[in-house]
Design a protein around this motif. Structure first.
Motif, PDB file in Angstrom:
ATOM      1  N   GLN A 162       0.828  -1.212   0.000  1.00 57.74           N
ATOM      2  CA  GLN A 162       0.000   0.000   0.000  1.00 57.74           C
ATOM      3  C   GLN A 162       0.863   1.262   0.000  1.00 57.74           C
ATOM      4  O   GLN A 162       0.601   2.204  -0.756  1.00 57.74           O
ATOM      5  N   ILE A 163       1.879   1.291   0.844  1.00 60.59           N
ATOM      6  CA  ILE A 163       2.773   2.454   0.900  1.00 60.59           C
ATOM      7  C   ILE A 163       3.419   2.689  -0.463  1.00 60.59           C
ATOM      8  O   ILE A 163       3.499   3.823  -0.944  1.00 60.59           O
ATOM      9  N   ALA A 164       3.868   1.609  -1.085  1.00 60.42           N
ATOM     10  CA  ALA A 164       4.512   1.733  -2.397  1.00 60.42           C
ATOM     11  C   ALA A 164       3.535   2.253  -3.449  1.00 60.42           C
ATOM     12  O   ALA A 164       3.864   3.182  -4.216  1.00 60.42           O
ATOM     13  N   LEU A 165       2.350   1.694  -3.494  1.00 61.80           N
ATOM     14  CA  LEU A 165       1.369   2.090  -4.515  1.00 61.80           C
ATOM     15  C   LEU A 165       0.910   3.534  -4.331  1.00 61.80           C
ATOM     16  O   LEU A 165       0.748   4.265  -5.315  1.00 61.80           O
ATOM     17  N   MET A 166       0.718   3.941  -3.090  1.00 62.14           N
ATOM     18  CA  MET A 166       0.229   5.295  -2.837  1.00 62.14           C
ATOM     19  C   MET A 166       1.271   6.350  -3.183  1.00 62.14           C
ATOM     20  O   MET A 166       0.936   7.517  -3.400  1.00 62.14           O
ATOM     21  N   ASN A 167       2.544   5.948  -3.223  1.00 57.74           N
ATOM     22  CA  ASN A 167       3.622   6.895  -3.506  1.00 57.74           C
ATOM     23  C   ASN A 167       4.355   6.537  -4.802  1.00 57.74           C
ATOM     24  O   ASN A 167       5.522   6.888  -4.979  1.00 57.74           O
ATOM     25  N   TRP A 168       3.660   5.850  -5.703  1.00 59.32           N
ATOM     26  CA  TRP A 168       4.308   5.267  -6.877  1.00 59.32           C
ATOM     27  C   TRP A 168       5.053   6.280  -7.737  1.00 59.32           C
ATOM     28  O   TRP A 168       6.150   6.008  -8.245  1.00 59.32           O
ATOM     29  N   GLN A 169       4.500   7.445  -7.911  1.00 57.26           N
ATOM     30  CA  GLN A 169       5.106   8.454  -8.795  1.00 57.26           C
ATOM     31  C   GLN A 169       6.429   8.985  -8.262  1.00 57.26           C
ATOM     32  O   GLN A 169       7.254   9.497  -9.034  1.00 57.26           O
ATOM     33  N   GLN A 170       6.634   8.887  -6.967  1.00 59.16           N
ATOM     34  CA  GLN A 170       7.863   9.405  -6.368  1.00 59.16           C
ATOM     35  C   GLN A 170       8.640   8.309  -5.630  1.00 59.16           C
ATOM     36  O   GLN A 170       9.426   8.576  -4.734  1.00 59.16           O
ATOM     37  N   LEU A 171       8.430   7.059  -6.039  1.00 61.26           N
ATOM     38  CA  LEU A 171       8.993   5.925  -5.308  1.00 61.26           C
ATOM     39  C   LEU A 171      10.482   5.734  -5.612  1.00 61.26           C
ATOM     40  O   LEU A 171      10.857   5.553  -6.774  1.00 61.26           O
ATOM     41  N   PRO A 172      11.341   5.757  -4.595  1.00 59.61           N
ATOM     42  CA  PRO A 172      12.772   5.502  -4.797  1.00 59.61           C
ATOM     43  C   PRO A 172      13.007   4.050  -5.223  1.00 59.61           C
ATOM     44  O   PRO A 172      12.172   3.177  -4.961  1.00 59.61           O
ATOM     45  N   PRO A 173      14.138   3.772  -5.854  1.00 61.48           N
ATOM     46  CA  PRO A 173      14.431   2.419  -6.337  1.00 61.48           C
ATOM     47  C   PRO A 173      14.344   1.338  -5.266  1.00 61.48           C
ATOM     48  O   PRO A 173      13.826   0.249  -5.536  1.00 61.48           O
ATOM     49  N   LYS A 174      14.824   1.612  -4.064  1.00 65.68           N
ATOM     50  CA  LYS A 174      14.795   0.561  -3.047  1.00 65.68           C
ATOM     51  C   LYS A 174      13.369   0.254  -2.590  1.00 65.68           C
ATOM     52  O   LYS A 174      13.073  -0.867  -2.173  1.00 65.68           O
ATOM     53  N   TYR A 175      12.492   1.233  -2.686  1.00 68.57           N
ATOM     54  CA  TYR A 175      11.084   0.980  -2.385  1.00 68.57           C
ATOM     55  C   TYR A 175      10.446   0.127  -3.482  1.00 68.57           C
ATOM     56  O   TYR A 175       9.629  -0.741  -3.200  1.00 68.57           O
ATOM     57  N   LYS A 176      10.816   0.386  -4.736  1.00 74.93           N
ATOM     58  CA  LYS A 176      10.273  -0.418  -5.828  1.00 74.93           C
ATOM     59  C   LYS A 176      10.742  -1.864  -5.730  1.00 74.93           C
ATOM     60  O   LYS A 176       9.970  -2.803  -5.970  1.00 74.93           O
ATOM     61  N   ALA A 177      12.011  -2.027  -5.336  1.00 76.39           N
ATOM     62  CA  ALA A 177      12.541  -3.382  -5.133  1.00 76.39           C
ATOM     63  C   ALA A 177      11.797  -4.077  -3.995  1.00 76.39           C
ATOM     64  O   ALA A 177      11.486  -5.274  -4.072  1.00 76.39           O
ATOM     65  N   LEU A 178      11.471  -3.315  -2.951  1.00 76.50           N
ATOM     66  CA  LEU A 178      10.724  -3.861  -1.821  1.00 76.50           C
ATOM     67  C   LEU A 178       9.310  -4.247  -2.248  1.00 76.50           C
ATOM     68  O   LEU A 178       8.800  -5.307  -1.869  1.00 76.50           O
ATOM     69  N   TYR A 179       8.685  -3.411  -3.063  1.00 74.76           N
ATOM     70  CA  TYR A 179       7.343  -3.683  -3.583  1.00 74.76           C
ATOM     71  C   TYR A 179       7.324  -4.989  -4.369  1.00 74.76           C
ATOM     72  O   TYR A 179       6.457  -5.847  -4.165  1.00 74.76           O
ATOM     73  N   VAL A 180       8.291  -5.156  -5.261  1.00 78.01           N
ATOM     74  CA  VAL A 180       8.363  -6.370  -6.081  1.00 78.01           C
ATOM     75  C   VAL A 180       8.569  -7.599  -5.204  1.00 78.01           C
ATOM     76  O   VAL A 180       7.916  -8.636  -5.390  1.00 78.01           O
ATOM     77  N   ALA A 181       9.468  -7.485  -4.218  1.00 74.81           N
ATOM     78  CA  ALA A 181       9.759  -8.614  -3.330  1.00 74.81           C
ATOM     79  C   ALA A 181       8.525  -9.016  -2.521  1.00 74.81           C
ATOM     80  O   ALA A 181       8.228 -10.218  -2.368  1.00 74.81           O
ATOM     81  N   GLU A 182       7.794  -8.030  -2.012  1.00 76.08           N
ATOM     82  CA  GLU A 182       6.613  -8.327  -1.201  1.00 76.08           C
ATOM     83  C   GLU A 182       5.483  -8.879  -2.067  1.00 76.08           C
ATOM     84  O   GLU A 182       4.726  -9.752  -1.633  1.00 76.08           O
ATOM     85  N   LEU A 183       5.363  -8.392  -3.285  1.00 75.40           N
ATOM     86  CA  LEU A 183       4.342  -8.905  -4.204  1.00 75.40           C
ATOM     87  C   LEU A 183       4.632 -10.372  -4.535  1.00 75.40           C
ATOM     88  O   LEU A 183       3.722 -11.209  -4.553  1.00 75.40           O
ATOM     89  N   ASN A 184       5.896 -10.672  -4.774  1.00 78.35           N
ATOM     90  CA  ASN A 184       6.290 -12.056  -5.058  1.00 78.35           C
ATOM     91  C   ASN A 184       6.012 -12.971  -3.874  1.00 78.35           C
ATOM     92  O   ASN A 184       5.539 -14.100  -4.029  1.00 78.35           O
ATOM     93  N   SER A 185       6.303 -12.472  -2.686  1.00 81.70           N
ATOM     94  CA  SER A 185       6.116 -13.276  -1.477  1.00 81.70           C
ATOM     95  C   SER A 185       4.637 -13.470  -1.146  1.00 81.70           C
ATOM     96  O   SER A 185       4.237 -14.517  -0.624  1.00 81.70           O
TER      97      SER A 185
END
Length: 233
Positions: A162-185
């Protein structure tokens, strides 16, 4: 003999004071617990059916609970949750969103002072602070604490997504990596995964999630589901 009687009377008086203090504290705890469950019972119904009036009653109840017994971390956590839920219901009319966020943050920090091992509290704190600051380093540290104490909890993963999606337009790379990892899990949680679709739709980020699921063999079962086709078809 007189000294002996005096000592005995002193001991009896001290014991009486201790007994009264314990009794008073027990009574306060019982009252607080009653108010806590009053608030909790209001929230047992689906969120969509809770009225602002009911939320106001719940807020008053949990405020009484925290005033009667401020040593219970779950009281403070519920108080913060009620404030955020009330804000979601009255968002269009509420002009003091920042104040509500600050109050909720303060209560979550109070809860964590009393018990630091609740991953749900850490992720709730990360969400509340992200509403104020965006995807900052501060928020990322709270996320890491949530993952530390609840690495396999779906609620933690959902909060991170949720945090990643709500801030998608300004999301730093490490947050995007975290988003992908959590989605996979999150795929491992079966039907609970579909909460992500409902969340994404609620915050207008459904296209982002649908695109994220288009690639990867581990999402194959998700892509073949009727729910995926319903949300992303």
């Amino acid at each position: 003999m007189s000294n002996l009687n005096t000592n005995r009377l002193t001991q009896i008086a001290i014991l009486a004071v201790i007994t009264l203090a314990i009794g008073y504290q027990s009574l306060q705890s019982m009252r607080a617990n009653t108010w806590y469950f009053n608030a909790l019972n209001i929230l047992k119904q689906p969120e969509s059916t809770i009225t602002p009036e009911e939320l106001e009653l719940a807020d008053r109840a949990i405020t009484f609970a925290t005033s009667q017994d401020p040593s219970q971390p779950h009281y403070w956590q519920l108080s913060a949750y009620i404030k955020m839920l009330n804000l979601a219901v009255t968002s269009e009319q509420n002009k003091n969103k920042l104040l509500v966020y600050q109050q909720a943050e303060k209560e979550l920090l109070k809860s964590l002072e009393l018990r630091q091992t609740w991953s749900e509290t850490w992720i709730a704190l990360a969400q509340v602070v992200s509403y104020q600051e965006g995807p900052t380093e501060h928020v990322y540290e709270y996320i890491q604490q949530a993952k530390k104490f609840g690495p396999y909890k779906f609620d933690v993963q959902l909060g991170i997504i949720q945090i990643a999606l709500m801030n998608w337009q300004q999301l730093p790379p490490k947050y995007k990596a975290l988003y992908v990892a959590e989605l996979n899990s999150a795929v491992k949680y079966g039907n609970e995964f579909y909460e992500i679709f409902r969340l994404a739709k609620k915050i207008n980020r459904l296209p982002t999630v649908c695109l994220s699921l288009q690639f990867g063999s581990h999402f194959k079962a998700i892509r073949s589901s009727y729910i995926f086709k319903d949300y992303c078809g």
